[in-house]
Design a protein around this motif. Structure first.
Motif, short mmCIF file in Angstrom:
data_model
loop_
_atom_site.label_atom_id
_atom_site.label_comp_id
_atom_site.label_asym_id
_atom_site.label_seq_id
_atom_site.Cartn_x
_atom_site.Cartn_y
_atom_site.Cartn_z
N ASP A 30 -56.78 -121.30 68.24
CA ASP A 30 -56.00 -122.23 67.43
C ASP A 30 -54.74 -121.60 66.82
N GLY A 31 -54.48 -120.32 67.17
CA GLY A 31 -53.30 -119.63 66.66
C GLY A 31 -53.54 -118.82 65.40
N SER A 32 -54.68 -118.98 64.77
CA SER A 32 -55.01 -118.17 63.59
C SER A 32 -55.34 -116.74 64.04
N VAL A 33 -55.30 -115.81 63.08
CA VAL A 33 -55.64 -114.42 63.42
C VAL A 33 -56.83 -113.96 62.59
N PHE A 34 -57.58 -113.03 63.14
CA PHE A 34 -58.79 -112.49 62.53
C PHE A 34 -58.59 -110.99 62.36
N LEU A 35 -58.57 -110.53 61.09
CA LEU A 35 -58.31 -109.13 60.78
C LEU A 35 -59.60 -108.38 60.55
N THR A 36 -59.70 -107.18 61.13
CA THR A 36 -60.94 -106.41 60.99
C THR A 36 -60.72 -105.00 60.44
N ARG A 37 -59.48 -104.59 60.18
CA ARG A 37 -59.22 -103.28 59.59
C ARG A 37 -59.06 -103.39 58.08
N HIS A 38 -59.59 -102.39 57.38
CA HIS A 38 -59.57 -102.38 55.92
C HIS A 38 -58.14 -102.49 55.38
N ALA A 85 -67.04 -104.27 65.15
CA ALA A 85 -66.60 -102.90 65.46
C ALA A 85 -65.75 -102.87 66.72
N ALA A 86 -66.15 -103.65 67.72
CA ALA A 86 -65.38 -103.70 68.97
C ALA A 86 -64.01 -104.34 68.73
N LEU A 87 -63.96 -105.38 67.92
CA LEU A 87 -62.67 -106.00 67.58
C LEU A 87 -61.79 -105.03 66.80
N ARG A 88 -62.38 -104.29 65.88
CA ARG A 88 -61.61 -103.34 65.05
C ARG A 88 -60.98 -102.27 65.93
N ARG A 89 -61.69 -101.86 66.98
CA ARG A 89 -61.16 -100.82 67.89
C ARG A 89 -60.09 -101.38 68.82
N ALA A 90 -60.39 -102.53 69.44
CA ALA A 90 -59.55 -103.00 70.54
C ALA A 90 -58.58 -104.10 70.15
N ALA A 91 -58.91 -104.92 69.18
CA ALA A 91 -58.05 -106.05 68.81
C ALA A 91 -58.15 -106.30 67.31
N PRO A 92 -57.65 -105.37 66.49
CA PRO A 92 -57.82 -105.49 65.04
C PRO A 92 -57.09 -106.68 64.42
N VAL A 93 -56.08 -107.20 65.13
CA VAL A 93 -55.44 -108.45 64.72
C VAL A 93 -55.65 -109.42 65.88
N HIS A 94 -56.82 -110.02 65.90
CA HIS A 94 -57.22 -110.86 67.03
C HIS A 94 -56.74 -112.29 66.84
N GLY A 105 -46.61 -119.36 58.34
CA GLY A 105 -47.42 -120.51 58.73
C GLY A 105 -48.70 -120.16 59.45
N THR A 106 -48.95 -118.87 59.67
CA THR A 106 -50.17 -118.45 60.37
C THR A 106 -51.35 -118.39 59.41
N TYR A 107 -52.46 -118.98 59.82
CA TYR A 107 -53.70 -118.84 59.04
C TYR A 107 -54.37 -117.54 59.39
N ILE A 108 -54.79 -116.83 58.37
CA ILE A 108 -55.37 -115.50 58.54
C ILE A 108 -56.81 -115.51 58.04
N HIS A 109 -57.71 -115.02 58.87
CA HIS A 109 -59.10 -114.83 58.49
C HIS A 109 -59.32 -113.33 58.28
N THR A 110 -59.77 -112.95 57.11
CA THR A 110 -60.03 -111.53 56.84
C THR A 110 -61.52 -111.25 56.97
#
Length: 402
Positions: free
Chosen positions: A38-46, A25-34, A311-316
């Motif tokens: 290692d350069g990958s991103v972590f998505l938290t918004r629907h 929830a904190a990531l979704r509010r403050a850093a939804p594309v974190h 080339g970016t790895y994305i974690h959903t």
């Protein structure tokens, strides 16, 4: 407020696994594309997760990534051969061949088989009175179902969950050498069993039992293409993994949620017609699969406005997306009559879960029959969580039913 300043998906700990939702929830509010170290991103918004699954420029193929993670080993062979981590054209061909095992006729056969299995297991639950929900019911259900689907003899059935958790556990962001070794052993051991079963079925093409799908996989054909022996073995392992741990976790998560929400539990007991929306809501609240992955094959701009470079790895984060307050009102509240419920527990796009219809059928029968048969269901001691970040479930959950 949860501190996310040092968050890195590749360094998560036991506290996150026990309760990921405050951090998400904190990531979704403050850093939804974190962005991870290692350069990958972590998505938290629907919306971002949904767009990632639907975008044609997002790849599922993990050959390069798994080569770095696993090296040349059975785990790499499995994950780069099975359906889920491949893209068209291979994905298209294999998906159509496997889809032959999930025709309406086959699903009807499996429905009858599931009803018999659930009834027998519930008789056993009633005899026990006090039990571990996971070991004594939730784990036994998919073991029986998948054994019928793949024609697995009874002598091997107790090993199936161990194989599944070992292989899936090696996909977690943080993996020990012991976990890696266990995953490789599981691929080799279960692969040898399947090789023998497939050879036997080839020699006995008319021996299919009700609900068995191995025949369709072996003899199915698409545009003159059939599955090779290695493809058969690895995709049968995939069917085990896709159906075993997720079904076990669904049953454990759903019953746990109902026990923790007695008013919703009462509503379902009084109105069994709510079982369909209950299944969807428990999948939303505690998705067995918590994290998905894609690789950007081109620059992509997400709905949030963030540009993700080629080339970016994305974690959903399926778990975070399914509790996004922009999509779900009161997202942390269980509402078994919630409509609409656009959760993404089964992913979407070309990789939407092939067994979603079967999973929903299993959920309605198992959860619905369990709740109606045991109206005094209650927890009977502390449970223990499955120690994985990618998959959410229980390893034990003591309950009493009378």
């Amino acid at each position: 407020m949860t501190d996310i300043s040092g968050f890195d998906l590749n360094k998560i700990d036991a506290a996150f696994i026990e309760d990921p939702y405050s951090t998400l929830a904190a990531l979704r509010r403050a850093a939804p594309v974190h962005r991870n170290a290692d350069g990958s991103v972590f998505l938290t918004r629907h919306d971002d997760c949904l767009a990632t699954y639907r975008a044609p420029d997002m790849l599922s193929d993990k050959t390069e990534a798994f080569g770095k993670k696993f090296g040349e080993c059975p785990l790499k062979l499995h994950h780069t051969t099975s359906l889920i981590f491949n893209d068209p054209p291979y994905h298209t061909v294999v998906r159509k061949l496997i889809a032959g095992a999930f025709t309406p006729r086959k699903l009807k056969e499996m429905e009858r088989a599931i009803e018999r299995i659930v009834a027998r297991l519930l008789d056993r639950v009633e005899d026990l009175g006090e039990l571990d929900l996971i070991a004594d019911f939730a784990m036994m259900l998919p073991t029986e179902i998948i054994s019928i689907m793949l024609g697995v003899p009874e002598a091997y059935r107790t090993q199936l969950r161990g194989y599944s958790t070992a292989i899936l556990g090696a996909l977690d962001p943080v993996v020990s050498q012991a976990q890696m070794d266990a995953g490789n052993r599981a691929v080799v051991e279960f692969g040898a069993i399947l090789d023998e079963l497939i050879n036997h079925r080839r020699a006995h093409p008319d021996a299919a039992a009700e609900g068995e799908v191995l025949e369709a996989l072996i003899f199915g054909e698409h545009d003159g293409r059939t599955l090779t022996q290695e493809e058969l073995i690895q995709n049968c392992i995939f069917l085990l993994n896709a159906g075993h741990e997720t079904t076990t976790s669904f049953v454990g998560n759903a019953i746990s949620l109902l026990m923790c929400n007695p008013e919703e539990h009462r509503r379902l007991k009084e109105d069994p017609s709510l079982i369909g929306t209950t299944v969807e809501e428990t999948l939303r609240m505690e998705s067995p699969l918590q994290i998905g992955n894609r690789l950007a094959s081109e620059d992509v701009t997400l709905p949030s406005g963030t540009l993700v470079r080629k080339g970016t790895y994305i974690h959903t984060s399926i778990a975070a997306a399914n509790r996004d307050p922009e999509v779900f009102s009161n997202p942390d509240r269980l509402d078994i009559s919630r409509k609409p419920n656009p959760h993404i527990a089964f992913i979407t796009g070309i990789h939407v879960c092939l067994g979603a219809s079967l999973a929903r059928m299993e959920g309605k029968i198992a959860l619905g029959d369990f709740v109606q048969r045991f109206p005094r269901l209650a927890q009977n001691g502390p449970g223990k969580r499955l120690g994985l970040a990618r998959f959410r479930g229980w390893t034990s959950l003591p309950i009493r039913v009378r």
